[in-house]
Design an enzyme around this catalytic site. Structure first.
Site, PDB file in Angstrom:
ATOM      1  N   ASP A  15     -25.894 141.268  10.464  1.00 11.30           N
ATOM      2  CA  ASP A  15     -27.022 142.208  10.562  1.00 11.30           C
ATOM      3  C   ASP A  15     -26.887 143.302   9.502  1.00 11.30           C
ATOM      4  OD1 ASP A  15     -27.865 140.797  12.784  1.00 11.30           O
ATOM      5  OD2 ASP A  15     -26.980 142.189  14.217  1.00 11.30           O
TER       6      ASP A  15
HETATM    7  P1  AP5 Z   1     -23.111 139.378  15.780  1.00 10.04           P
HETATM    8  O1  AP5 Z   1     -23.275 137.923  15.808  1.00 10.04           O
HETATM    9  O2  AP5 Z   1     -21.830 139.981  16.161  1.00 10.04           O
HETATM   10  O3  AP5 Z   1     -23.436 139.976  14.449  1.00 10.04           O
HETATM   11  P2  AP5 Z   1     -23.889 139.338  13.201  1.00 10.04           P
HETATM   12  O4  AP5 Z   1     -24.568 140.408  12.481  1.00 10.04           O
HETATM   13  O5  AP5 Z   1     -24.561 138.053  13.384  1.00 10.04           O
HETATM   14  O6  AP5 Z   1     -22.419 139.199  12.569  1.00 10.04           O
HETATM   15  P3  AP5 Z   1     -21.382 138.045  12.514  1.00 10.04           P
HETATM   16  O7  AP5 Z   1     -20.055 138.667  12.614  1.00 10.04           O
HETATM   17  O8  AP5 Z   1     -21.744 136.967  13.455  1.00 10.04           O
HETATM   18  O9  AP5 Z   1     -21.640 137.697  11.048  1.00 10.04           O
HETATM   19  P4  AP5 Z   1     -22.340 136.439  10.482  1.00 10.04           P
HETATM   20  O10 AP5 Z   1     -21.584 135.238  10.895  1.00 10.04           O
HETATM   21  O11 AP5 Z   1     -23.797 136.485  10.744  1.00 10.04           O
HETATM   22  O12 AP5 Z   1     -22.135 136.700   8.984  1.00 10.04           O
HETATM   23  P5  AP5 Z   1     -20.901 136.346   8.081  1.00 10.04           P
HETATM   24  O13 AP5 Z   1     -19.626 136.213   8.846  1.00 10.04           O
HETATM   25  O14 AP5 Z   1     -21.319 135.235   7.225  1.00 10.04           O
HETATM   26  O15 AP5 Z   1     -24.332 139.976  16.592  1.00 10.04           O
HETATM   27  C1  AP5 Z   1     -24.405 141.307  16.922  1.00 10.04           C
HETATM   28  C2  AP5 Z   1     -25.755 141.711  17.474  1.00 10.04           C
HETATM   29  O16 AP5 Z   1     -26.598 140.629  17.823  1.00 10.04           O
HETATM   30  C3  AP5 Z   1     -25.597 142.537  18.721  1.00 10.04           C
HETATM   31  O17 AP5 Z   1     -25.826 143.889  18.399  1.00 10.04           O
HETATM   32  C4  AP5 Z   1     -26.620 141.973  19.687  1.00 10.04           C
HETATM   33  O18 AP5 Z   1     -27.367 142.967  20.336  1.00 10.04           O
HETATM   34  C5  AP5 Z   1     -27.464 141.101  18.807  1.00 10.04           C
HETATM   35  N1  AP5 Z   1     -28.084 139.985  19.543  1.00 10.04           N
HETATM   36  C6  AP5 Z   1     -27.465 139.014  20.244  1.00 10.04           C
HETATM   37  N2  AP5 Z   1     -28.374 138.203  20.835  1.00 10.04           N
HETATM   38  C7  AP5 Z   1     -29.600 138.676  20.492  1.00 10.04           C
HETATM   39  C8  AP5 Z   1     -30.923 138.268  20.785  1.00 10.04           C
HETATM   40  N3  AP5 Z   1     -31.193 137.213  21.561  1.00 10.04           N
HETATM   41  N4  AP5 Z   1     -31.933 139.001  20.239  1.00 10.04           N
HETATM   42  C9  AP5 Z   1     -31.685 140.061  19.445  1.00 10.04           C
HETATM   43  N5  AP5 Z   1     -30.452 140.495  19.146  1.00 10.04           N
HETATM   44  C10 AP5 Z   1     -29.419 139.803  19.661  1.00 10.04           C
HETATM   45  O19 AP5 Z   1     -20.757 137.693   7.263  1.00 10.04           O
HETATM   46  C11 AP5 Z   1     -21.812 138.395   6.692  1.00 10.04           C
HETATM   47  C12 AP5 Z   1     -21.220 139.258   5.610  1.00 10.04           C
HETATM   48  O20 AP5 Z   1     -20.206 140.084   6.167  1.00 10.04           O
HETATM   49  C13 AP5 Z   1     -20.506 138.509   4.502  1.00 10.04           C
HETATM   50  O21 AP5 Z   1     -21.384 138.056   3.528  1.00 10.04           O
HETATM   51  C14 AP5 Z   1     -19.556 139.567   3.999  1.00 10.04           C
HETATM   52  O22 AP5 Z   1     -20.192 140.492   3.170  1.00 10.04           O
HETATM   53  C15 AP5 Z   1     -19.132 140.260   5.253  1.00 10.04           C
HETATM   54  N6  AP5 Z   1     -17.899 139.711   5.815  1.00 10.04           N
HETATM   55  C16 AP5 Z   1     -17.801 138.882   6.888  1.00 10.04           C
HETATM   56  N7  AP5 Z   1     -16.518 138.609   7.163  1.00 10.04           N
HETATM   57  C17 AP5 Z   1     -15.773 139.290   6.259  1.00 10.04           C
HETATM   58  C18 AP5 Z   1     -14.375 139.441   6.025  1.00 10.04           C
HETATM   59  N8  AP5 Z   1     -13.476 138.809   6.776  1.00 10.04           N
HETATM   60  N9  AP5 Z   1     -13.977 140.235   4.995  1.00 10.04           N
HETATM   61  C19 AP5 Z   1     -14.893 140.884   4.232  1.00 10.04           C
HETATM   62  N10 AP5 Z   1     -16.216 140.787   4.410  1.00 10.04           N
HETATM   63  C20 AP5 Z   1     -16.666 139.989   5.405  1.00 10.04           C
END
Ligand code: AP5
Ligand code: NA
Length: 347
Positions: free
Chosen positions: A301
C-alpha cells in the site's frame, strides 16, 4: 523541497475504510481459525470471534487501515499539502469511525464517508506470527457502500474535479457499479484510472467484475502472489513467470487503446517490474538490514502511495516507482502502514 505542486482534490480513491486490530499471536491462534500465516481473507461467520479475542487476550494495537486509505495517507505524507487526495468509503456510526476520521484528517486525506448507522465500522485483524502477518477483514459497514454516495452532488463534483482515480481490487467485493462509474468517468474525461489486484482471493473469486473493469484500467498494480493468482484464474501457462504475466496483463483488451495499459509488479526486496508493451524494466529495491525491519505490513500500500504522490504531479514513471520504493522502505521501519518524521524523498 516543501509543498508539492499538486492541487487539492486532484486524486480520488474508493475503498474499504477499516480499522486494523493488530497483535502478535501464537500459531495455534491461526490454526484455531483455519488460517495460514500469509493469508488475506474476508471474515466468515466462524472468524467473527477473532476481534474480541484479540482485544481481550493479546497486546492489540489499533491502527488506521484499509488498503486505499493507507495508500492515500502515505501519498499525503509525501505531498506535505493537505486534501490533495479525496477518499470515499462507508463506515458505521461509532467510535471506530471517529478514529478513522481523525486519522484521515491528521494525515491530510479528505475523507467523505458514507455512514451506515446500523452497522459497525469495518475492522481488519492483523495476526502477526514472527515476520508473517495474516489478515482477516470484517468489512461490516464498508460493505454497505452504495453508488448513491457517489451521486450526491457534492461528491459527484469531487469526482468530476479529480484528474486521477485509484480503486483497490478489494472494493470489487463491495460495489462493482461504483467502480464502473468512476472508471467510465475517467475514460470519458481521458484521465488515468489505476487499480490494484489487492489479494489472490480477488482473482480467484471476483474475476468477473475484475475483467469487466480491466478494459478501463490504465495502470494495474500487484505483487507476485496476486499476479500468479490472476494468471492461474485466467488459465495462462503455469510456467509463466512474472515478466510474462505482466506482458499478458498489459495486452488484455483496453477501451482507450491510445493509452496502453501499464503493469507495475512488486516482489518484496527483489526489483519492481514496470511492464509497458512487451518491454520490462527493473527498479532495484534497497535491502534493509534485519534490525531495521519492524514489519512489512502495508508495504504494498505504501509503495502505491509513494507512486501516487509523484504521479499526480506529472512526474515520470521512474520517479514514481523510486518514490514507491522509498515510501515502502520507510513504512517497513514503522509498525503497520504508518510513518514517522518528515519524508525524505529526493528525485
Ligand atoms: P498488507 O498485505 O500487510 O499490506 P500490503 O500493503 O499488501 O503489504 P505486503 O507486505 O503484503 O506487501 P506486498 O506483498 O503487497 O508488496 P511487496 O512485498 O511486493 O495489508 C495491509 C492492509 O490491508 C491493512 O491495513 C488492511 O486494513 C488492508 N486490507 C486487508 N483486507 C482488506 C480488504 N478486504 N479491503 C480493504 N483493505 C484491506 O513489497 C512492496 C514494496 O515494499 C517493494 O517493492 C519494496 O519497495 C518494499 N519491500 C518489501 N519487502 C522489502 C524488504 N524486505 N526490504 C526492503 N524493501 C521491501
Ligand atoms: Na510496517
Amino acid at each position: 523541497s516543501n509543498k508539492s505542486n499538486a492541487r487539492e482534490g486532484i486524486l480520488v480513491g474508493c475503498g474499504n475504510p477499516l480499522l486494523d486490530i493488530s497483535a502478535p499471536v501464537p500459531l495455534q491462534f491461526l490454526e484455531g481459525y483455519g488460517m495460514n500465516v500469509d493469508d488475506a481473507i474476508l471474515a466468515e461467520e466462524r472468524h467473527m470471534p477473532i476481534y474480541r479475542e484479540l482485544v481481550d487476550g493479546y497486546q492489540a494495537e489499533y491502527l488506521a487501515g484499509g488498503s486505499v486509505q493507507n495508500s492515500l495517507r502515505i501519498a499525503q505524507w509525501i505531498l506535505r499539502q493537505p486534501n490533495v487526495a479525496v477518499f470515499f468509503g462507508c463506515v458505521g456510526q461509532d467510535d471506530y469511525a471517529d478514529i478513522l476520521r481523525e486519522k484521515a484528517r491528521a494525515a491530510g486525506v479528505d475523507a467523505h464517508y458514507q455512514v451506515s448507522p446500523d452497522t459497525p465500522t469495518g475492522t481488519c485483524a492483523v495476526l502477526i506470527t514472527g515476520t508473517h502477518r495474516s489478515l482477516c477483514a470484517n468489512l461490516a459497514a464498508a460493505n454497505k457502500f452504495t453508488i448513491d454516495h457517489l451521486e450526491q452532488p457534492a461528491n459527484k463534483a469531487l469526482i468530476d474535479n479529480a484528474q486521477y482515480y485509484y480503486i483497490s481490487g478489494f472494493f470489487l467485493t463491495v460495489n462493482p457499479p461504483s467502480i464502473m462509474r468512476v472508471a467510465a468517468t475517467a475514460n470519458a474525461k481521458q484521465r488515468p484510472f489505476l487499480m490494484n489486484l489487492s489479494a489472490p482471493f480477488i482473482s480467484q473469486y471476483f474475476m468477473e467484475p475484475l475483467m469487466a473493469v480491466m478494459p478501463y484500467v490504465d495502470i494495474i498494480f500487484g505483487n507476485e502472489a496476486e499476479a500468479h493468482a490472476f494468471a492461474t484464474a485466467q488459465g495462462w501457462p503455469a510456467d509463466a513467470d512474472l515478466r510474462e504475466i505482466g506482458k499478458r496483463l498489459v495486452a488484455l483488451p483496453k477501451i482507450n487503446s491510445e493509452r496502453p495499459r501499464i503493469a507495475i509488479l512488486t516482489q518484496g526486496c527483489d526489483p519492481v517490474l514496470l511492464i509497458q508493451h512487451d518491454k520490462v524494466q527493473e527498479f532495484p529495491v534497497t535491502r534493509l538490514a534485519v534490525h531495521e525491519i519492524v514489519d512489512t505490513n502495508g508495504a504494498g500500500d505504501a509503495f502505491v502511495g509513494g507512486f501516487l504522490s509523484q504521479y499526480v504531479q506529472g512526474k515520470s514513471l521512474d520517479v514514481c516507482i523510486r518514490c514507491g520504493n522509498y515510501a515502502a522502505g520507510h513504512i517497513i521501519k514503522n509498525p503497520g502502514c504508518t510513518y514517522s518524521g518528515e519524508p525524505e524523498f529526493n528525485e
